[in-house]
Design a protein around this motif. Structure first.
Motif, PDB file in Angstrom:
ATOM      1  N   ALA B 234      -7.317   6.147  -5.846  1.00 17.95           N
ATOM      2  CA  ALA B 234      -6.442   5.118  -5.282  1.00 17.95           C
ATOM      3  C   ALA B 234      -6.435   5.230  -3.763  1.00 17.95           C
ATOM      4  O   ALA B 234      -6.054   6.270  -3.206  1.00 17.95           O
ATOM      5  N   HIS B 235      -6.868   4.169  -3.108  1.00 16.50           N
ATOM      6  CA  HIS B 235      -6.800   4.068  -1.649  1.00 16.50           C
ATOM      7  C   HIS B 235      -5.754   3.006  -1.320  1.00 16.50           C
ATOM      8  O   HIS B 235      -5.814   1.904  -1.862  1.00 16.50           O
ATOM      9  N   GLU B 236      -4.862   3.329  -0.413  1.00 14.33           N
ATOM     10  CA  GLU B 236      -3.741   2.424  -0.189  1.00 14.33           C
ATOM     11  C   GLU B 236      -3.283   2.502   1.261  1.00 14.33           C
ATOM     12  O   GLU B 236      -3.347   3.567   1.885  1.00 14.33           O
ATOM     13  N   LEU B 237      -2.824   1.378   1.784  1.00 10.62           N
ATOM     14  CA  LEU B 237      -2.191   1.349   3.102  1.00 10.62           C
ATOM     15  C   LEU B 237      -0.709   1.070   2.914  1.00 10.62           C
ATOM     16  O   LEU B 237      -0.326   0.256   2.068  1.00 10.62           O
ATOM     17  N   MET B 238       0.114   1.741   3.710  1.00 15.29           N
ATOM     18  CA  MET B 238       1.563   1.558   3.613  1.00 15.29           C
ATOM     19  C   MET B 238       2.136   1.332   5.011  1.00 15.29           C
ATOM     20  O   MET B 238       1.728   1.979   5.980  1.00 15.29           O
ATOM     21  N   THR B 252      15.485   1.194   4.682  1.00 16.51           N
ATOM     22  CA  THR B 252      14.034   1.165   4.858  1.00 16.51           C
ATOM     23  C   THR B 252      13.407   0.098   3.963  1.00 16.51           C
ATOM     24  O   THR B 252      13.711   0.019   2.769  1.00 16.51           O
ATOM     25  N   GLY B 253      12.572  -0.703   4.562  1.00 12.89           N
ATOM     26  CA  GLY B 253      11.763  -1.650   3.798  1.00 12.89           C
ATOM     27  C   GLY B 253      10.299  -1.300   3.981  1.00 12.89           C
ATOM     28  O   GLY B 253       9.905  -0.808   5.040  1.00 12.89           O
ATOM     29  N   TYR B 254       9.497  -1.503   2.936  1.00 14.37           N
ATOM     30  CA  TYR B 254       8.098  -1.134   3.070  1.00 14.37           C
ATOM     31  C   TYR B 254       7.210  -2.037   2.228  1.00 14.37           C
ATOM     32  O   TYR B 254       7.652  -2.666   1.265  1.00 14.37           O
ATOM     33  N   VAL B 255       5.960  -2.091   2.621  1.00 14.94           N
ATOM     34  CA  VAL B 255       4.949  -2.831   1.861  1.00 14.94           C
ATOM     35  C   VAL B 255       3.722  -1.946   1.734  1.00 14.94           C
ATOM     36  O   VAL B 255       3.466  -1.083   2.582  1.00 14.94           O
ATOM     37  N   THR B 256       2.998  -2.149   0.651  1.00 18.69           N
ATOM     38  CA  THR B 256       1.737  -1.432   0.456  1.00 18.69           C
ATOM     39  C   THR B 256       0.674  -2.428   0.042  1.00 18.69           C
ATOM     40  O   THR B 256       0.981  -3.481  -0.528  1.00 18.69           O
ATOM     41  N   THR B 257      -0.548  -2.079   0.323  1.00 16.47           N
ATOM     42  CA  THR B 257      -1.655  -2.890  -0.181  1.00 16.47           C
ATOM     43  C   THR B 257      -2.764  -1.955  -0.645  1.00 16.47           C
ATOM     44  O   THR B 257      -3.058  -0.953   0.018  1.00 16.47           O
ATOM     45  N   GLY B 258      -3.321  -2.263  -1.777  1.00 11.68           N
ATOM     46  CA  GLY B 258      -4.353  -1.411  -2.349  1.00 11.68           C
ATOM     47  C   GLY B 258      -5.721  -1.723  -1.781  1.00 11.68           C
ATOM     48  O   GLY B 258      -6.041  -2.879  -1.493  1.00 11.68           O
ATOM     49  N   LEU B 259      -6.511  -0.675  -1.611  1.00 15.21           N
ATOM     50  CA  LEU B 259      -7.869  -0.842  -1.099  1.00 15.21           C
ATOM     51  C   LEU B 259      -8.912  -0.533  -2.164  1.00 15.21           C
ATOM     52  O   LEU B 259     -10.103  -0.592  -1.883  1.00 15.21           O
ATOM     53  N   SER B 260      -8.461  -0.176  -3.343  1.00 16.28           N
ATOM     54  CA  SER B 260      -9.410   0.160  -4.414  1.00 16.28           C
ATOM     55  C   SER B 260      -8.828  -0.294  -5.742  1.00 16.28           C
ATOM     56  O   SER B 260      -7.628  -0.586  -5.856  1.00 16.28           O
TER      57      SER B 260
END
Lengths: 157, 277
Positions: B234-238, B252-260
């Protein structure tokens, strides 16, 4: 805002004596006392040695200024800390880490133990001299740490 | 005054002492001796909600909604946390979670109708010890041990039914408003009968940036090695934004997006931490 104190050492001043003005910055608004000691090379390594000169000054948030008079010219080091709760000692955690702000001359930073004399030494010449020390705060509650502590709760790592 | 300086100068024995911490065990942190403990313990509660969506390497999407609840006890060195998520998993792939909160696909070829499972997940426990920057030339090191206890009822199919154990080391250093960090971790996963799971390693590299004393952004790249034969790593940006409202409350608010394919396509969440004492 600053506070100043004039302090004289225990021995008589000589004609070639030096005056040292120390600006202690990053003083927390928590108050307490700024405790400062001036050491020569022989006294610095010994944790039980008496400093060449010392001062206890009421801490003023931001910057506290201390002036030492009548010191023989030479090579010295400064250790200081903000005794926030004024209990006459630097509080440490159970593993010996400082819990109150502290500082060294040359703004030397410790790495597992206090800096060596060579890292903190400075030359004091006859006449007026000055030093600036920024207190280092070991408290973890920085905004960056709070933010990362919060995000850790997202159930990853 | 000189006695105060002399008797409590910076300790020369910090390294030895730090090693002693771990040999003594974290339990000693609760010793009643005032000479041993920092008297300043803080109790913090965190509530939050997070939603992730993705195929996780399966043919179909799975949507995961988590209600997060965590209670933490901390002082200047130690932090002990217990967390219990409420979970809603909707999708065809049979997905469960490990101790790091990472999804595990345990049936890639599930082709039945959409399956919705809800309920309380496993109990997550963690203990961490932080060596503050004052001891390490401005480097801060945090060592964390985690475990997930299989407390969720098996009939809910929200967990593997086994305990996981892991640890991680986080190193960070501040450069003004920037605080880059690296976290590496390893998780020993419990092995339920009939399934093959891998122990996983993880790396997180990122930085925080203090916009002002009340606003902090954090960005990171997260990697987790494959946890099962059916999926890839799993590759991910947060990215997150924290508002430190006061000494007690942080939002705190957050978003993630997957790269794989092994990570969710996206995630979004919100957390509120509140100091209870």
């Amino acid at each position: 805002m600053t506070a100043a104190l004039l302090v004289s050492p225990a021995w008589p001043a000589t004609a070639a004596a030096a005056e040292l003005t120390i600006r202690v910055d990053n003083v927390l608004p928590a108050g307490g006392i700024i405790r400062l000691g001036l050491y020569d090379a022989a006294r610095y390594p010994d944790d039980n040695s008496k400093p060449v000169a010392s001062a206890d000054v009421t801490a003023v948030a931001g910057e506290t200024v201390i002036t030492l008079h009548g010191i023989p010219p030479g090579t010295y080091a400064i250790q200081t800390f903000q005794d926030v709760n004024a209990n006459d000692k630097m509080d440490t955690s159970w593993v010996g880490l400082p819990l109150e702000p502290f500082g060294f001359s040359q703004d030397a930073k410790p790495f597992l133990s206090k800096p060596s004399f060579d890292e903190v030494k400075f030359t004091l010449a006859a006449g007026e001299n000055s030093q600036v020390i920024h207190l280092q705060n070991s408290v973890k509650d920085s905004p960056a740490n709070k933010a990362r502590d919060s995000i850790r709760a997202r159930q990853r790592k | 005054m000189y006695r105060a300086i002399s008797n409590h100068r910076y300790s020369r024995n910090i390294l030895v002492s730090v090693l002693a911490v771990f040999s003594a065990g974290c339990g000693t942190a609760f010793a009643a001796d005032d000479g041993i403990l920092s008297p300043d313990w803080h109790l913090t509660g965190t509530l939050g909600v997070t939603n992730t969506n993705g195929s996780y390497g399966t043919p179909n999407n799975t949507n995961v909604l988590l209600g997060l609840s965590t209670i933490s006890l901390s002082n200047d060195s130690f932090k002990f946390s217990a967390g219990l998520p409420y979970m809603r998993i909707s999708g065809r792939g049979l997905l469960v979670f490990d101790a790091s909160g990472n999804p595990i696909v345990i049936n890639r070829r599930a082709n039945g109708p959409t399956d919705v499972r809800t309920g309380w997940g496993d109990l997550n426990l963690s203990a961490s010890y932080t060596i503050p920057p004052a001891a390490l030339a401005d480097f801060q090191i945090r060592i964390t041990g985690i475990t997930k206890l299989p407390t969720a009822p098996a009939r809910r199919r929200l967990n593997t039914g086994e305990a996981d154990f892991g640890m991680s080391v986080d190193v960070s250093r501040s450069f003004g408003d920037w605080t880059p960090f690296v976290t590496v971790g390893y998780l020993n996963r419990g092995q339920p009968a009939g399934f093959t799971f891998y122990d996983t390693s993880s790396v997180s590299i990122g930085t925080s940036y203090v916009l002002n004393q009340n606003l902090v952004v954090v960005a990171s790249y997260d990697y987790d090695s494959p946890d099962a034969p059916q999926v890839t790593g799993a590759h991910e940006l947060m990215g997150s934004l924290s508002w430190i409202r006061n000494d007690r409350m942080t939002l705190t608010g957050y978003v993630t997006t997957g790269l794989s394919s092994g990570s969710p396509d996206y995630g979004i969440g919100f957390l509120v931490s509140y100091g209870l004492n």
